[in-house]
Design an enzyme around this catalytic site. Structure first.
Site, PDB file in Angstrom:
ATOM      1  CG  LEU A 108     -59.791  70.743  17.383  1.00  0.00           C
ATOM      2  CD1 LEU A 108     -58.671  70.047  16.619  1.00  0.00           C
ATOM      3  CD2 LEU A 108     -61.056  69.900  17.365  1.00  0.00           C
ATOM      4  CG  ASP A 109     -60.747  68.925  24.002  1.00  0.00           C
ATOM      5  OD1 ASP A 109     -59.762  68.194  24.201  1.00  0.00           O
ATOM      6  OD2 ASP A 109     -61.824  68.510  23.537  1.00  0.00           O
ATOM      7  CB  ALA A 110     -55.505  70.905  25.751  1.00  0.00           C
TER       8      ALA A 110
END
Length: 310
Positions: free
Chosen positions: A173-175
């Site tokens: 998952l992106d930040a």
């Protein structure tokens, strides 16, 4: 707890004359009803009552005496049932090993290679396998270490890694996205969950700018949006809340490309404000708090295996 039948009054005696000796009445023993052993969330066995012939009727391949482990012991160690209950399940035809129903008590199997199913649901029986669900907090990196010393997934599982567990995250998952991330050391399962050909769905809740028209936007997303790296579609789309210039929407898709949900919603004119992944296939985030881990249940692992045809 199983209950036996409780007898009522005595049955009426047949009519006899005074000279006819009365027949001695025999009392049949009352059978105790036995409650069947159940596994919660289990599906009925697909071939539970099918008569098998040929090789299938002979059951799975037997290991020589002294090799492997008894099936009852393996099931007990996996938390399926006690050894005695496992024997009753085998007798009922509810256990499969390597695709064949087991009828023989005391069968010895190799836990490292045998595929065991109970009521059609696969049982993970290898002790060293680890399956975890993490609620990744917003702002954390989906990496096991970070060269810029930013907070990352590896920090959350540092104690497990120090204890010798070799864990890796399934996808990322992106930040700025929070929510469900799976961690495991089961390479076969992880590879298939990430491979697009198995089409394991992921569910997201997104807060977006603008008041979304469910029918129009949903139709666009389901028909497909042309992105810079090719067309993309969603499996399901639903508007949950609308108000004050924002909307809460649910997106279900099996795409795994980078920032795919954000790019799709931006393409239809509704940039994402906040994004949470709530499901990966049959595994749900539920009310798990950000930054916490939980061990997947046996039924969840079995359904993940089923989803990727393992």
């Amino acid at each position: 707890m199983a209950r036996g039948r409780i007898g009522g009054g005595s049955p009426l005696a047949p009519h006899t004359s005074p000279n006819t000796p009365a027949k001695k009445k025999t009392v049949k023993p009352v059978k105790q009803a036995v409650q069947p052993v159940l596994i919660s969330n289990a599906k009925p066995a697909r071939r539970q009552h099918v008569e098998l012939d040929g090789d299938a009727a002979q059951g799975p391949k037997k290991l020589p005496w002294g090799e492997g482990e008894r099936l009852q012991k393996v099931l007990a160690k996996a938390g399926v049932a006690s050894r005695r209950a496992a024997e009753e399940m085998i007798e009922a035809g509810r256990i499969e090993v390597d695709g064949k129903i087991v009828k023989e008590q005391g069968l010895r199997i190799d836990p490292e290679t045998a595929v065991v199913r109970v009521d059609g649901v696969r049982v993970v029986i290898r002790d060293e396998q680890v399956y975890l669900a993490l609620n990744k907090p917003k702002g954390w990196q989906s990496t096991m270490s970070d060269e810029m010393d930013r907070p990352c997934v590896g920090d959350i599982v540092a104690e497990r890694i120090a204890a010798g567990q070799r864990l890796f995250h399934v996808g990322r998952l992106d930040a700025d996205t929070e929510g469900l991330l799976l961690l495991t050391n089961d390479g076969d399962l992880a590879h298939r969950l990430m491979h697009p050909s198995f089409e394991v769905s992921k569910t997201y809740l997104a807060t977006v700018n603008g008041e979304v028209n469910n029918r129009d936007v949903g139709k666009l997303l389901k028909n497909g949006i042309e992105l810079e790296d090719g067309p993309a579609t969603v499996d399901k789309f639903q508007v949950l809340e609308v108000g004050q210039g924002k909307s809460l929407v649910k997106v279900v898709l099996h795409e795994g490309r980078k920032h795919i949900v954000r790019r799709l919603l931006d393409a239809v004119g509704h940039p994402v404000i906040a994004l949470v992944r709530t499901h990966i296939g049959p595994v749900a985030l539920g009310d798990q708090r950000p930054g916490t881990l939980r061990v997947l249940g046996r039924d969840e692992i079995g359904k993940l295996y089923e989803a990727v045809s393992l």
